[in-house]
Design a protein around this motif. Structure first.
Motif, PDB file in Angstrom:
ATOM      1  N   LYS A 247      53.100 -67.010  32.836  1.00  0.00           N
ATOM      2  CA  LYS A 247      52.600 -66.474  33.311  1.00  0.00           C
ATOM      3  C   LYS A 247      51.726 -64.911  31.821  1.00  0.00           C
ATOM      4  N   PHE A 248      50.864 -64.311  32.735  1.00  0.00           N
ATOM      5  CA  PHE A 248      50.086 -64.198  32.009  1.00  0.00           C
ATOM      6  C   PHE A 248      49.404 -62.410  32.626  1.00  0.00           C
ATOM      7  N   LYS A 249      49.043 -61.268  32.103  1.00  0.00           N
ATOM      8  CA  LYS A 249      48.528 -60.195  32.851  1.00  0.00           C
ATOM      9  C   LYS A 249      47.557 -60.450  32.853  1.00  0.00           C
ATOM     10  N   VAL A 250      46.903 -60.145  33.802  1.00  0.00           N
ATOM     11  CA  VAL A 250      45.537 -59.902  34.087  1.00  0.00           C
ATOM     12  C   VAL A 250      44.576 -58.874  33.598  1.00  0.00           C
ATOM     13  N   THR A 251      44.316 -58.988  32.943  1.00  0.00           N
ATOM     14  CA  THR A 251      43.064 -58.244  32.476  1.00  0.00           C
ATOM     15  C   THR A 251      41.445 -58.200  32.974  1.00  0.00           C
ATOM     16  N   THR A 252      40.920 -58.244  32.039  1.00  0.00           N
ATOM     17  CA  THR A 252      39.310 -58.623  31.960  1.00  0.00           C
ATOM     18  C   THR A 252      38.990 -59.769  32.934  1.00  0.00           C
ATOM     19  N   ILE A 253      38.352 -60.152  33.998  1.00  0.00           N
ATOM     20  CA  ILE A 253      37.992 -60.990  34.728  1.00  0.00           C
ATOM     21  C   ILE A 253      37.205 -61.087  34.552  1.00  0.00           C
ATOM     22  N   TYR A 254      36.413 -62.381  34.174  1.00  0.00           N
ATOM     23  CA  TYR A 254      35.045 -62.634  34.152  1.00  0.00           C
ATOM     24  C   TYR A 254      34.460 -63.543  35.761  1.00  0.00           C
ATOM     25  N   SER A 255      33.473 -63.475  36.538  1.00  0.00           N
ATOM     26  CA  SER A 255      32.913 -64.017  37.464  1.00  0.00           C
ATOM     27  C   SER A 255      32.760 -65.573  36.588  1.00  0.00           C
ATOM     28  N   LYS A 256      32.087 -66.394  37.448  1.00  0.00           N
ATOM     29  CA  LYS A 256      31.186 -67.558  37.004  1.00  0.00           C
ATOM     30  C   LYS A 256      30.017 -67.572  36.986  1.00  0.00           C
ATOM     31  N   ASN A 257      29.530 -66.820  37.022  1.00  0.00           N
ATOM     32  CA  ASN A 257      28.398 -65.810  36.785  1.00  0.00           C
ATOM     33  C   ASN A 257      28.414 -65.657  35.044  1.00  0.00           C
ATOM     34  N   GLU A 258      29.032 -64.981  34.527  1.00  0.00           N
ATOM     35  CA  GLU A 258      29.937 -64.292  34.169  1.00  0.00           C
ATOM     36  C   GLU A 258      30.293 -65.130  32.357  1.00  0.00           C
ATOM     37  N   MET A 259      30.694 -66.315  33.162  1.00  0.00           N
ATOM     38  CA  MET A 259      31.365 -67.465  32.083  1.00  0.00           C
ATOM     39  C   MET A 259      30.229 -68.186  32.007  1.00  0.00           C
ATOM     40  N   LEU A 260      29.759 -68.507  32.765  1.00  0.00           N
ATOM     41  CA  LEU A 260      28.735 -69.134  32.840  1.00  0.00           C
ATOM     42  C   LEU A 260      27.369 -68.718  30.488  1.00  0.00           C
ATOM     43  N   LYS A 261      27.625 -67.916  31.086  1.00  0.00           N
ATOM     44  CA  LYS A 261      26.890 -66.624  29.651  1.00  0.00           C
ATOM     45  C   LYS A 261      27.401 -67.028  28.439  1.00  0.00           C
ATOM     46  N   LYS A 262      28.832 -66.974  28.509  1.00  0.00           N
ATOM     47  CA  LYS A 262      30.016 -66.932  27.659  1.00  0.00           C
ATOM     48  C   LYS A 262      30.025 -68.315  27.230  1.00  0.00           C
ATOM     49  N   TYR A 263      29.622 -69.280  28.151  1.00  0.00           N
ATOM     50  CA  TYR A 263      29.564 -70.616  27.446  1.00  0.00           C
ATOM     51  C   TYR A 263      28.508 -70.892  26.510  1.00  0.00           C
ATOM     52  N   LYS A 264      27.131 -70.606  27.549  1.00  0.00           N
ATOM     53  CA  LYS A 264      26.082 -70.561  26.833  1.00  0.00           C
ATOM     54  C   LYS A 264      25.529 -70.522  25.466  1.00  0.00           C
ATOM     55  N   SER A 265      26.894 -69.103  25.006  1.00  0.00           N
ATOM     56  CA  SER A 265      26.851 -67.927  23.856  1.00  0.00           C
ATOM     57  C   SER A 265      27.178 -69.361  23.017  1.00  0.00           C
ATOM     58  N   LEU A 266      28.073 -70.250  22.914  1.00  0.00           N
ATOM     59  CA  LEU A 266      28.824 -70.818  22.357  1.00  0.00           C
ATOM     60  C   LEU A 266      28.246 -72.674  21.882  1.00  0.00           C
ATOM     61  N   LYS A 267      29.221 -72.652  20.045  1.00  0.00           N
ATOM     62  CA  LYS A 267      28.367 -73.474  19.576  1.00  0.00           C
ATOM     63  C   LYS A 267      29.103 -74.363  19.995  1.00  0.00           C
ATOM     64  N   LYS A 268      28.911 -75.789  19.192  1.00  0.00           N
ATOM     65  CA  LYS A 268      30.010 -76.905  19.083  1.00  0.00           C
ATOM     66  C   LYS A 268      31.334 -76.456  18.446  1.00  0.00           C
ATOM     67  N   GLY A 269      32.596 -75.847  18.022  1.00  0.00           N
ATOM     68  CA  GLY A 269      33.997 -75.611  17.070  1.00  0.00           C
ATOM     69  C   GLY A 269      33.939 -73.940  17.045  1.00  0.00           C
ATOM     70  N   ASP A 270      33.395 -73.191  18.376  1.00  0.00           N
ATOM     71  CA  ASP A 270      33.584 -71.980  18.563  1.00  0.00           C
ATOM     72  C   ASP A 270      34.543 -71.757  19.654  1.00  0.00           C
ATOM     73  N   THR A 271      35.911 -70.564  19.609  1.00  0.00           N
ATOM     74  CA  THR A 271      36.663 -70.600  20.757  1.00  0.00           C
ATOM     75  C   THR A 271      36.521 -69.642  21.300  1.00  0.00           C
ATOM     76  N   ILE A 272      36.249 -69.548  22.328  1.00  0.00           N
ATOM     77  CA  ILE A 272      36.796 -68.041  22.945  1.00  0.00           C
ATOM     78  C   ILE A 272      38.419 -67.272  23.921  1.00  0.00           C
ATOM     79  N   THR A 273      38.892 -67.045  24.038  1.00  0.00           N
ATOM     80  CA  THR A 273      40.355 -65.793  24.366  1.00  0.00           C
ATOM     81  C   THR A 273      39.446 -65.334  25.802  1.00  0.00           C
TER      82      THR A 273
END
Length: 164
Positions: A39-65
């Protein structure tokens, strides 16, 4: 007088930001969802568009929660041990479940889901890609076409809400 105006403007900005954040959270009602995993508390939910931007900013080895919401494109047809979620355009996120600790329904395709966990960029081997294709119900011909590793937008979820 100028100090008072500045303080009022800052106060309005803070209140406005809080209201926007609350709107995102208020749109979630756990009664409308089935929970899988922790179970988790829903806080800030990213949309599929926002999430793709997050992924594109990552390099191999980066991790975000993060938490993001999208449609489920595909689910492992053997156990429900992974799923693919839509991102903007034709992109997708490959979601596995923490410690192989839970599964999602085999018929969850096309359902709305919110995932909570860690997003990262990974490189999947040909062997893994073929295994996932087989579990996803792909034909032998489609599986044989997999001949090189792929960069994937990966996600390790500790909890998933799927809309009922």
């Amino acid at each position: 007088m100028k100090k008072l105006n500045v303080i009022l403007i800052l106060l309005l900005l803070c209140v406005g930001t809080t209201v926007i954040a609350q709107k995102k959270i208020k749109s979630f009602n756990s009664k409308d969802y089935a929970l899988f995993g922790d179970k988790f508390k829903v806080t800030t939910i990213y949309s599929k568009n926002e999430m793709l931007k997050k992924y594109k900013s990552l390099k191999k080895g980066d991790t975000i929660t993060v938490q993001f919401q999208s449609n489920i494109k595909a689910v492992c047809k053997k156990k429900g041990c992974w799923m693919k979620m839509e991102l903007a355009g034709d992109e997708e996120s490959f979601v596995k479940f923490k410690d192989y600790g839970f599964f999602v329904p085999l018929n969850a395709d096309n359902s709305q889901a919110i995932v909570n966990g860690k997003a990262f960029v990974d490189i999947e081997s040909v062997e893994s890609l073929r295994h996932y294709a087989k579990d996803g119900g792909k034909s032998s011909a489609e599986i044989a076409k997999i001949t090189k590793p792929e960069v994937t937008f990966s996600f390790l979820a500790d909890g998933v809400y799927i809309k009922k």
